[in-house]
Design a protein around this motif. Structure first.
Motif, PDB file in Angstrom:
ATOM      1  N   UNK A 144     -26.481 -19.541  67.023  1.00  0.00           N
ATOM      2  CA  UNK A 144     -25.686 -20.325  67.956  1.00  0.00           C
ATOM      3  C   UNK A 144     -24.392 -20.734  67.318  1.00  0.00           C
ATOM      4  N   UNK A 145     -23.537 -21.350  68.090  1.00  0.00           N
ATOM      5  CA  UNK A 145     -22.252 -21.795  67.569  1.00  0.00           C
ATOM      6  C   UNK A 145     -22.430 -22.959  66.640  1.00  0.00           C
ATOM      7  N   UNK A 146     -23.564 -23.569  66.609  1.00  0.00           N
ATOM      8  CA  UNK A 146     -23.846 -24.675  65.718  1.00  0.00           C
ATOM      9  C   UNK A 146     -25.186 -25.246  66.108  1.00  0.00           C
ATOM     10  N   UNK A 147     -25.753 -26.076  65.283  1.00  0.00           N
ATOM     11  CA  UNK A 147     -27.036 -26.664  65.626  1.00  0.00           C
ATOM     12  C   UNK A 147     -27.359 -27.776  64.690  1.00  0.00           C
ATOM     13  N   UNK A 148     -28.417 -28.485  65.041  1.00  0.00           N
ATOM     14  CA  UNK A 148     -28.983 -29.414  64.116  1.00  0.00           C
ATOM     15  C   UNK A 148     -30.333 -28.876  63.759  1.00  0.00           C
ATOM     16  N   UNK A 149     -30.804 -29.178  62.595  1.00  0.00           N
ATOM     17  CA  UNK A 149     -32.054 -28.589  62.180  1.00  0.00           C
ATOM     18  C   UNK A 149     -32.462 -29.128  60.861  1.00  0.00           C
ATOM     19  N   UNK A 150     -32.815 -28.256  59.934  1.00  0.00           N
ATOM     20  CA  UNK A 150     -33.344 -28.725  58.674  1.00  0.00           C
ATOM     21  C   UNK A 150     -32.804 -27.939  57.521  1.00  0.00           C
ATOM     22  N   UNK A 151     -32.727 -28.588  56.402  1.00  0.00           N
ATOM     23  CA  UNK A 151     -32.332 -27.918  55.168  1.00  0.00           C
ATOM     24  C   UNK A 151     -30.902 -28.169  54.821  1.00  0.00           C
ATOM     25  N   UNK A 152     -30.670 -28.714  53.650  1.00  0.00           N
ATOM     26  CA  UNK A 152     -29.313 -28.847  53.143  1.00  0.00           C
ATOM     27  C   UNK A 152     -29.259 -28.192  51.798  1.00  0.00           C
ATOM     28  N   UNK A 153     -28.067 -27.799  51.365  1.00  0.00           N
ATOM     29  CA  UNK A 153     -27.985 -27.057  50.113  1.00  0.00           C
ATOM     30  C   UNK A 153     -26.688 -27.304  49.410  1.00  0.00           C
ATOM     31  N   UNK A 154     -26.686 -26.986  48.154  1.00  0.00           N
ATOM     32  CA  UNK A 154     -25.453 -26.938  47.386  1.00  0.00           C
ATOM     33  C   UNK A 154     -25.261 -25.500  46.960  1.00  0.00           C
ATOM     34  N   UNK A 155     -24.053 -24.961  47.181  1.00  0.00           N
ATOM     35  CA  UNK A 155     -23.792 -23.553  46.903  1.00  0.00           C
ATOM     36  C   UNK A 155     -24.156 -23.216  45.465  1.00  0.00           C
ATOM     37  N   UNK A 187     -36.687 -23.853  63.692  1.00  0.00           N
ATOM     38  CA  UNK A 187     -38.030 -24.415  63.598  1.00  0.00           C
ATOM     39  C   UNK A 187     -38.300 -25.169  64.892  1.00  0.00           C
ATOM     40  N   UNK A 188     -39.404 -24.848  65.555  1.00  0.00           N
ATOM     41  CA  UNK A 188     -39.751 -25.470  66.830  1.00  0.00           C
ATOM     42  C   UNK A 188     -38.582 -25.405  67.805  1.00  0.00           C
ATOM     43  N   UNK A 189     -37.946 -24.233  67.874  1.00  0.00           N
ATOM     44  CA  UNK A 189     -36.810 -23.980  68.757  1.00  0.00           C
ATOM     45  C   UNK A 189     -35.564 -24.781  68.376  1.00  0.00           C
ATOM     46  N   UNK A 190     -35.624 -25.502  67.274  1.00  0.00           N
ATOM     47  CA  UNK A 190     -34.439 -26.228  66.803  1.00  0.00           C
ATOM     48  C   UNK A 190     -33.688 -25.414  65.768  1.00  0.00           C
ATOM     49  N   UNK A 191     -32.433 -25.113  66.073  1.00  0.00           N
ATOM     50  CA  UNK A 191     -31.638 -24.266  65.181  1.00  0.00           C
ATOM     51  C   UNK A 191     -31.112 -25.064  63.998  1.00  0.00           C
ATOM     52  N   UNK A 192     -31.113 -24.433  62.847  1.00  0.00           N
ATOM     53  CA  UNK A 192     -30.601 -25.029  61.613  1.00  0.00           C
ATOM     54  C   UNK A 192     -29.275 -24.334  61.292  1.00  0.00           C
ATOM     55  N   UNK A 193     -28.132 -25.043  61.476  1.00  0.00           N
ATOM     56  CA  UNK A 193     -26.843 -24.379  61.332  1.00  0.00           C
ATOM     57  C   UNK A 193     -26.327 -24.375  59.904  1.00  0.00           C
ATOM     58  N   UNK A 194     -25.331 -23.558  59.687  1.00  0.00           N
ATOM     59  CA  UNK A 194     -24.631 -23.506  58.404  1.00  0.00           C
ATOM     60  C   UNK A 194     -23.354 -24.323  58.491  1.00  0.00           C
ATOM     61  N   UNK A 195     -23.155 -25.222  57.548  1.00  0.00           N
ATOM     62  CA  UNK A 195     -21.901 -25.951  57.392  1.00  0.00           C
ATOM     63  C   UNK A 195     -21.292 -25.567  56.055  1.00  0.00           C
ATOM     64  N   UNK A 258     -26.766 -38.011  61.511  1.00  0.00           N
ATOM     65  CA  UNK A 258     -27.094 -36.715  60.921  1.00  0.00           C
ATOM     66  C   UNK A 258     -28.069 -36.938  59.778  1.00  0.00           C
ATOM     67  N   UNK A 259     -29.225 -36.302  59.854  1.00  0.00           N
ATOM     68  CA  UNK A 259     -30.261 -36.453  58.830  1.00  0.00           C
ATOM     69  C   UNK A 259     -30.167 -35.349  57.799  1.00  0.00           C
ATOM     70  N   UNK A 260     -30.910 -35.513  56.733  1.00  0.00           N
ATOM     71  CA  UNK A 260     -30.859 -34.540  55.637  1.00  0.00           C
ATOM     72  C   UNK A 260     -31.305 -33.156  56.077  1.00  0.00           C
ATOM     73  N   UNK A 261     -32.148 -33.082  57.089  1.00  0.00           N
ATOM     74  CA  UNK A 261     -32.650 -31.794  57.519  1.00  0.00           C
ATOM     75  C   UNK A 261     -31.911 -31.204  58.698  1.00  0.00           C
ATOM     76  N   UNK A 262     -30.680 -31.653  58.946  1.00  0.00           N
ATOM     77  CA  UNK A 262     -29.968 -31.212  60.139  1.00  0.00           C
ATOM     78  C   UNK A 262     -29.031 -30.031  59.932  1.00  0.00           C
ATOM     79  N   UNK A 263     -28.850 -29.546  58.737  1.00  0.00           N
ATOM     80  CA  UNK A 263     -27.969 -28.396  58.497  1.00  0.00           C
ATOM     81  C   UNK A 263     -28.179 -27.876  57.079  1.00  0.00           C
ATOM     82  N   UNK A 264     -27.736 -26.651  56.861  1.00  0.00           N
ATOM     83  CA  UNK A 264     -27.692 -26.055  55.530  1.00  0.00           C
ATOM     84  C   UNK A 264     -26.230 -25.989  55.116  1.00  0.00           C
TER      85      UNK A 264
END
Length: 448
Positions: A144-155, A187-195, A258-264
């Motif tokens: 999708x063009x964006x989403x909320x979901x789970x997982x955050x990261x440091x490159x 996860x559960x139809x909730x998209x995890x977007x990339x920021x 925005x929670x910790x699991x809302x984007x990667x």
């Protein structure tokens, strides 16, 4: 031996060693033996050879590790063959060489060729996230063009957090490219977007929060077309309104936080290297691995040769089909690593241990010139040394003197004379020479 002798065609450098004017590494002219009754002519001290990982020696382009044998001239000083008045009769002067060349004033560039690998670089893992806020509706079976979901990261590190609840409902395919705002997985139809950014989401962001993570979020919201706030490090009411708008576009619950699991979060677009999770399973461990989207070249360079490269060093990459592309060194690792010894225990044989290496990365500016290659072994040639405005002759014009050192067999109006020279770098079948009486245009003998 006297100058009248044929001196075994003094320039055995080309004929005896099979030398064809190819590359010779600086300092790599080695000793060669001559059975002419005058002993062995030592051409140069042993020189280190450029090595390749795995025990294979590196090839040099214009300065390779070729063995050059140079015939020995005996008793030059005693016979007056340098043009002195040693009393030798005119009739005993050596005959003219079968072939000649001229001393050139030129620029010599010594290059080194080593093994490399073309690919997308080291893959990093995207870990399953802590939670996945449920979607409020809409189809989320794909990007999708964006989403909320789970997982955050440091490159450059493992992306995401600990395993969470729910079911993996969508995954990308290997080779897919994920850009800002697009789904990494669902996860559960909730998209995890990339920021895009370098600071991961490590806490819940709400009005009043300050920090680099806030600035990262706001920069991404602005890039995705949301407004009403200033991109800075403070989460304001305007930021919360923009987040609600973003969540609405994604079909998610409009919380304004925005929670910790809302984007990667990663440093830029990513290419999926390997998908490790399975649709329908609980999210756990590594969901997938990914890399950058541009192909790069990596080299494991032996530590003793790290002076050959630095950031900005230009190189040439030869592909398996023989075509070449320009490249530039963008990173030289600082930590040396060594391959472990073979399994099985026991003392390793002398020389069996692999050389310590430094990771070197080269960028290829014109990606289209790489064709369809996505992963392939390649040859990487880098410039090791350049000497401008020097005098040079073909390597096989060198004559080794029994008393030590080197000379050139010069051909002039008064006949043949031997002029001693000092050697510089070897490159492209040429060697830098200098010494009293050596000048550009001087005619010197070389073998056929």
């Amino acid at each position: 031996m006297t100058p009248g002798d044929d001196i075994g065609r003094r320039h055995g450098a080309g004929e005896d060693a099979g030398f064809d004017g190819g590359a010779v590494e600086s300092g790599a002219v080695e000793s060669g033996g001559f059975e002419d009754g005058a002993g062995t002519g030592t051409v140069a001290p042993d020189a280190p050879k450029r090595g390749r990982r795995g025990g294979r020696s590196a090839r040099a382009v214009g300065a390779g590790a070729a063995v050059v044998t140079v015939a020995c001239v005996v008793g030059i000083a005693a016979t007056g063959a340098f043009g002195g008045d040693g009393g030798e009769p005119e009739a005993t002067a050596p005959s003219a060489p079968p072939k000649t060349a001229k001393v050139e004033r030129t620029t010599l560039t010594r290059t080194e060729t080593v093994d490399g690998n073309l690919g997308y670089g080291t893959a990093t893992a995207v870990q399953a996230a802590t939670s996945a806020p449920p979607a409020t509706g809409g189809d989320s079976s794909g990007p999708a063009a964006g989403s909320s979901g789970s997982g955050s990261s440091q490159d450059g590190q493992s992306d995401g957090a600990a395993a969470g609840s729910g079911v993996v409902t969508w995954l990308p395919d290997a080779g897919d490219v994920v850009k800002r705002g697009a789904a990494v997985y669902s996860i559960d139809e909730g998209k995890v977007p990339l920021l895009y950014g370098s600071t991961p989401l490590y806490r819940t962001l709400d009005v009043g929060a300050e920090g680099k993570d806030v600035q990262m979020l706001e920069a991404n919201l602005a890039a995705l077309g949301h407004s009403g706030f200033t991109v800075d490090d403070t989460y304001t009411d305007g930021t919360a309104s923009a987040v609600e708008s973003w969540q609405e576009d994604l079909g998610r619950e409009q919380t304004g936080t925005v929670a910790t699991g809302d984007a990667v979060v990663a440093g830029g677009p990513r290419r999926i290297a390997d998908v490790q999770a399975v649709r329908g399973s609980a999210p756990s461990g590594s969901i997938l691995t990914w890399t950058g989207t541009e192909r790069i070249v990596t080299v494991d360079l032996e530590v003793q040769y790290e002076d050959l490269v630095d950031e900005g060093t230009e190189g040439t990459v030869e592909l398996p089909d023989g075509t070449t592309v320009a490249a530039e060194v963008t990173d030289v690792g600082t930590a040396a690593t060594a391959e472990p010894s073979d399994a099985g225990g026991g003392d390793a044989a002398p020389g069996a241990a692999s050389e310590a290496t430094l990771p070197v990365t080269l960028a290829v500016g014109k990606q289209k010139e790489l064709g369809r290659y996505e992963a392939a072994p390649v040859d990487v040639t880098v410039t090791a040394e350049t000497r401008e405005d020097v005098l040079a002759v073909p390597i096989n014009a060198l004559v080794a003197l029994q008393e030590g050192g080197y000379a050139l067999e010069t051909v002039g109006a008064k006949g043949i004379a031997y002029v001693p020279v000092e050697l510089g770098i070897f490159a492209g079948g040429m060697v830098e020479v200098s010494g009293e009486g050596v000048s550009a245009g001087m005619v010197v003998g070389v073998p056929k």
